[in-house]
Scaffold this motif. Structure first.
Motif, PDB file in Angstrom:
ATOM      1  N   THR A  93     -12.496   0.912  -9.625  1.00  0.00           N
ATOM      2  CA  THR A  93     -10.837   0.770  -9.077  1.00  0.00           C
ATOM      3  C   THR A  93     -10.944   2.680  -7.991  1.00  0.00           C
ATOM      4  O   THR A  93     -10.522   2.794  -6.964  1.00  0.00           O
ATOM      5  CB  THR A  93      -9.341   1.533  -9.500  1.00  0.00           C
ATOM      6  N   VAL A  94     -11.236   3.587  -8.007  1.00  0.00           N
ATOM      7  CA  VAL A  94     -11.788   4.306  -7.866  1.00  0.00           C
ATOM      8  C   VAL A  94     -12.791   4.297  -6.422  1.00  0.00           C
ATOM      9  O   VAL A  94     -12.207   4.549  -5.070  1.00  0.00           O
ATOM     10  CB  VAL A  94     -11.935   5.845  -8.346  1.00  0.00           C
ATOM     11  N   ASN A  95     -13.562   3.385  -7.088  1.00  0.00           N
ATOM     12  CA  ASN A  95     -14.595   3.386  -5.790  1.00  0.00           C
ATOM     13  C   ASN A  95     -14.275   2.477  -4.659  1.00  0.00           C
ATOM     14  O   ASN A  95     -14.677   2.715  -3.174  1.00  0.00           O
ATOM     15  CB  ASN A  95     -16.060   2.468  -6.120  1.00  0.00           C
ATOM     16  N   CYS A  96     -12.684   1.216  -4.510  1.00  0.00           N
ATOM     17  CA  CYS A  96     -12.270   0.589  -4.203  1.00  0.00           C
ATOM     18  C   CYS A  96     -11.457   2.181  -3.515  1.00  0.00           C
ATOM     19  O   CYS A  96     -10.868   1.434  -2.310  1.00  0.00           O
ATOM     20  CB  CYS A  96     -11.534   0.039  -4.963  1.00  0.00           C
ATOM     21  N   LEU A 102       6.117   4.600 -21.625  1.00  0.00           N
ATOM     22  CA  LEU A 102       4.977   4.486 -21.913  1.00  0.00           C
ATOM     23  C   LEU A 102       3.971   4.842 -22.294  1.00  0.00           C
ATOM     24  O   LEU A 102       3.196   5.263 -22.096  1.00  0.00           O
ATOM     25  CB  LEU A 102       4.340   4.696 -19.792  1.00  0.00           C
ATOM     26  N   ASN A 103       4.734   5.932 -23.337  1.00  0.00           N
ATOM     27  CA  ASN A 103       4.188   6.548 -24.452  1.00  0.00           C
ATOM     28  C   ASN A 103       3.673   5.578 -25.528  1.00  0.00           C
ATOM     29  O   ASN A 103       4.455   4.974 -25.666  1.00  0.00           O
ATOM     30  CB  ASN A 103       5.149   7.930 -24.966  1.00  0.00           C
ATOM     31  N   GLY A 104       2.248   6.205 -25.786  1.00  0.00           N
ATOM     32  CA  GLY A 104       1.813   5.307 -26.911  1.00  0.00           C
ATOM     33  C   GLY A 104       0.612   4.037 -26.910  1.00  0.00           C
ATOM     34  O   GLY A 104       0.386   4.400 -25.209  1.00  0.00           O
ATOM     35  N   ALA A 105       0.151   3.698 -27.406  1.00  0.00           N
ATOM     36  CA  ALA A 105      -1.503   2.295 -27.409  1.00  0.00           C
ATOM     37  C   ALA A 105      -0.753   1.521 -26.980  1.00  0.00           C
ATOM     38  O   ALA A 105      -0.127   0.603 -27.208  1.00  0.00           O
ATOM     39  CB  ALA A 105      -1.701   3.147 -28.990  1.00  0.00           C
ATOM     40  N   ARG A 106      -1.684   0.863 -25.506  1.00  0.00           N
ATOM     41  CA  ARG A 106      -1.825  -0.828 -25.381  1.00  0.00           C
ATOM     42  C   ARG A 106      -2.683  -0.838 -25.204  1.00  0.00           C
ATOM     43  O   ARG A 106      -2.543  -2.303 -24.545  1.00  0.00           O
ATOM     44  CB  ARG A 106      -1.350   0.063 -24.008  1.00  0.00           C
ATOM     45  N   SER A 107      -3.635  -0.460 -25.457  1.00  0.00           N
ATOM     46  CA  SER A 107      -5.239  -1.652 -25.629  1.00  0.00           C
ATOM     47  C   SER A 107      -6.748  -0.742 -24.434  1.00  0.00           C
ATOM     48  O   SER A 107      -5.289  -0.249 -23.628  1.00  0.00           O
ATOM     49  CB  SER A 107      -5.291  -2.547 -24.932  1.00  0.00           C
ATOM     50  N   LEU A 108      -7.265  -0.684 -24.916  1.00  0.00           N
ATOM     51  CA  LEU A 108      -8.074   0.030 -23.712  1.00  0.00           C
ATOM     52  C   LEU A 108      -7.901  -0.575 -22.417  1.00  0.00           C
ATOM     53  O   LEU A 108      -7.906   0.322 -21.251  1.00  0.00           O
ATOM     54  CB  LEU A 108      -9.493  -0.078 -24.570  1.00  0.00           C
ATOM     55  N   TYR A 109      -7.685  -1.855 -22.689  1.00  0.00           N
ATOM     56  CA  TYR A 109      -7.653  -2.613 -21.261  1.00  0.00           C
ATOM     57  C   TYR A 109      -6.344  -2.126 -20.088  1.00  0.00           C
ATOM     58  O   TYR A 109      -6.514  -1.286 -19.127  1.00  0.00           O
ATOM     59  CB  TYR A 109      -7.416  -4.442 -21.580  1.00  0.00           C
ATOM     60  N   GLY A 110      -5.230  -2.156 -21.090  1.00  0.00           N
ATOM     61  CA  GLY A 110      -4.053  -1.710 -20.868  1.00  0.00           C
ATOM     62  C   GLY A 110      -3.984  -0.248 -19.958  1.00  0.00           C
ATOM     63  O   GLY A 110      -3.845   0.047 -18.813  1.00  0.00           O
ATOM     64  N   THR A 111      -4.875   1.343 -20.427  1.00  0.00           N
ATOM     65  CA  THR A 111      -5.064   1.990 -20.361  1.00  0.00           C
ATOM     66  C   THR A 111      -5.633   2.212 -19.330  1.00  0.00           C
ATOM     67  O   THR A 111      -5.673   3.047 -18.179  1.00  0.00           O
ATOM     68  CB  THR A 111      -5.232   2.341 -21.812  1.00  0.00           C
ATOM     69  N   THR A 112      -6.639   1.250 -19.345  1.00  0.00           N
ATOM     70  CA  THR A 112      -7.627   1.271 -18.079  1.00  0.00           C
ATOM     71  C   THR A 112      -6.694   1.386 -16.863  1.00  0.00           C
ATOM     72  O   THR A 112      -6.901   1.767 -15.253  1.00  0.00           O
ATOM     73  CB  THR A 112      -8.507   0.709 -17.836  1.00  0.00           C
ATOM     74  N   LYS A 113      -5.784   0.516 -16.906  1.00  0.00           N
ATOM     75  CA  LYS A 113      -5.385  -0.485 -15.752  1.00  0.00           C
ATOM     76  C   LYS A 113      -3.806   0.553 -15.293  1.00  0.00           C
ATOM     77  O   LYS A 113      -4.318   0.853 -14.362  1.00  0.00           O
ATOM     78  CB  LYS A 113      -4.690  -1.122 -16.322  1.00  0.00           C
ATOM     79  N   LEU A 114      -3.821   1.957 -16.160  1.00  0.00           N
ATOM     80  CA  LEU A 114      -2.727   2.347 -16.414  1.00  0.00           C
ATOM     81  C   LEU A 114      -3.490   3.685 -15.412  1.00  0.00           C
ATOM     82  O   LEU A 114      -2.429   3.863 -14.824  1.00  0.00           O
ATOM     83  CB  LEU A 114      -1.379   2.698 -17.258  1.00  0.00           C
ATOM     84  N   ALA A 115      -4.356   4.417 -15.980  1.00  0.00           N
ATOM     85  CA  ALA A 115      -4.707   5.024 -15.083  1.00  0.00           C
ATOM     86  C   ALA A 115      -5.116   4.192 -13.834  1.00  0.00           C
ATOM     87  O   ALA A 115      -5.534   5.867 -13.200  1.00  0.00           O
ATOM     88  CB  ALA A 115      -6.675   5.364 -16.184  1.00  0.00           C
ATOM     89  N   SER A 116      -5.735   3.820 -13.594  1.00  0.00           N
ATOM     90  CA  SER A 116      -6.113   3.337 -12.251  1.00  0.00           C
ATOM     91  C   SER A 116      -4.876   3.493 -11.538  1.00  0.00           C
ATOM     92  O   SER A 116      -4.403   4.136 -10.337  1.00  0.00           O
ATOM     93  CB  SER A 116      -5.948   2.415 -12.136  1.00  0.00           C
ATOM     94  N   GLU A 117      -3.713   3.196 -12.276  1.00  0.00           N
ATOM     95  CA  GLU A 117      -2.869   3.199 -11.119  1.00  0.00           C
ATOM     96  C   GLU A 117      -2.315   5.142 -10.997  1.00  0.00           C
ATOM     97  O   GLU A 117      -1.791   5.262  -9.601  1.00  0.00           O
ATOM     98  CB  GLU A 117      -0.629   2.416 -12.414  1.00  0.00           C
ATOM     99  N   LEU A 118      -2.057   5.257 -11.578  1.00  0.00           N
ATOM    100  CA  LEU A 118      -1.466   7.039 -11.690  1.00  0.00           C
ATOM    101  C   LEU A 118      -3.195   7.476 -10.622  1.00  0.00           C
ATOM    102  O   LEU A 118      -2.135   8.147  -9.780  1.00  0.00           O
ATOM    103  CB  LEU A 118      -2.115   7.653 -13.477  1.00  0.00           C
ATOM    104  N   ILE A 119      -3.831   7.206 -10.691  1.00  0.00           N
ATOM    105  CA  ILE A 119      -4.462   7.584  -9.305  1.00  0.00           C
ATOM    106  C   ILE A 119      -4.424   6.746  -8.015  1.00  0.00           C
ATOM    107  O   ILE A 119      -4.375   7.723  -6.875  1.00  0.00           O
ATOM    108  CB  ILE A 119      -6.657   7.224  -9.548  1.00  0.00           C
ATOM    109  N   ILE A 120      -3.628   6.016  -7.971  1.00  0.00           N
ATOM    110  CA  ILE A 120      -4.014   5.386  -6.793  1.00  0.00           C
ATOM    111  C   ILE A 120      -2.156   6.141  -6.149  1.00  0.00           C
ATOM    112  O   ILE A 120      -2.674   6.062  -5.006  1.00  0.00           O
ATOM    113  CB  ILE A 120      -3.256   3.779  -7.272  1.00  0.00           C
TER     114      ILE A 120
END
Length: 353
Positions: free
Chosen positions: A102-105, A164-182
């Motif tokens: 996502t960062v590359n995009c 949004l506090n708490g674990a959500r799956s690694l998949y969900g976490t990578t998408k949320l991290a992408s959201e923050l960077i966006i």
């Protein structure tokens, strides 16, 4: 307009690419994909037939972007979409695709001053918090109550202000991290962006698996007369999801593409909503009626890793901002997927059977 769609040979990406090229023949549409997921190769001929230009590349490799032409908008639809991804070993591919990719995009979009539409997921919402929600057990499904212990939840479903506090799956976490960077790129680089937290997306040409694409999997198992199971929550099959037909998602993306200023910087939940929701038990009944086949369904009371009892999208915000709401219901989705299976049985049987 020139558009780049990442994950362009995947289920969602190819559907968006083909629809955009069909509805806007003068647009130049590029579909980028690494063809890792089985079945994505079947979409190359469909893309070509529609006039979409396929690019074989990988969003993990920033060098690949150097060869891409400048575009006016990027639709980021690529992902390792499995909620179980990374849990059985190393999460490297998941993180490199869903976050670094996502960062590359984003950097590519910034270079060409292109608008950025991101497909995120309802899986950004934490599992344990969802599991603490108040619900009622009805005859064929679990349903959310109006009174809830946290904001962003009601009988209509989950809204954007859900905690949004708490674990959500690694998949969900990578998408949320992408959201923050966006959001950072939107604020500090003035990149026009919109984030869509999609519920369960489905429709023809989805290569459904247990951990991703459950709707197609459920219908295909009926069609090919194989076994299924009600896993978890007492094995009743009452767990519920809302289903968003990819054609309904396309209508939203189309609107956003042409009205980006009206949703710039926004985060929007987008799903089938209560109107297009079903429990596994209800889905089984519709599959039996549409396919004319009844299959054995085993009962496994124990819960599975990262599963949730219920998820329904509250579309209130996206409807208020854009006027969009889903139009295609569960039965029509089952009918369309069944017809697609019948029409392409020879090609699909090795993948879905």
């Amino acid at each position: 307009m020139k558009l780049l769609i990442t994950g362009g040979a995947g289920f969602v990406g190819s559907a968006l690419a083909i629809s955009l090229k069909t509805n806007y023949p003068d647009y130049q549409v590029f579909a980028l994909d690494n063809l890792k997921r089985r079945g994505s190769e079947l979409n190359i001929s469909r893309l070509k037939q529609a006039g979409v230009e396929f690019i074989h590349g990988d969003i993990r490799n920033k060098e690949d972007f150097d060869a891409f032409p400048p575009v006016d908008a990027v639709i980021e639809a690529s992902a390792e979409p499995s909620v179980l991804a990374g849990l059985d070993g190393t999460p490297d591919y998941l993180i490199n695709t869903n976050l670094v990719g996502t960062v590359n995009c984003l950097n590519y979009a910034l270079k060409h001053k292109a608008d950025f539409i991101f497909l995120s997921t309802s899986r950004v919402y934490p599992i344990k918090t969802i599991e603490t929600l108040n619900f009622v057990e009805e005859e064929t499904r679990f349903a959310l109550s109006d009174e809830q212990p946290v904001p962003g939840a009601s009988s209509k479903g989950i809204a954007e202000d859900f905690p949004l506090n708490g674990a959500r799956s690694l998949y969900g976490t990578t998408k949320l991290a992408s959201e923050l960077i966006i959001q950072e790129y939107n604020e500090f680089y003035n990149l026009r962006t919109v984030i869509n937290r999609c519920g369960v997306i489905t429709g023809p040409w989805q290569m459904g698996k247990v951990d991703q694409g459950v709707m197609v999997l459920w219908i295909a198992k009926h069609y090919f007369e194989q076994q299924l199971g009600y896993f978890g929550y007492g094995g009743t099959g009452k767990q519920i999801r809302d289903m968003l037909h990819v054609a309904d998602l396309y209508r939203l993306i189309d609107w956003q593409l042409h009205h980006i200023d009206k949703v710039n910087g926004e985060i929007l939940n987008a799903g089938g909503g209560l109107e297009s929701s079903a429990s596994l038990q209800e889905l089984t009944k519709i599959c039996q009626e549409v396919t004319g086949k009844t299959i054995p369904i085993k009962v496994v009371p124990e819960n599975r890793t990262a599963d949730i009892r219920l998820y329904v999208t509250d579309n209130t915000k996206v409807t208020a901002l854009t006027g969009w709401k889903p139009e295609i219901g569960i039965r029509q989705i089952v009918e369309e997927i069944t017809a697609w299976l019948a029409e392409n049985e020879e090609a699909l049987a090795p993948i879905l059977k």
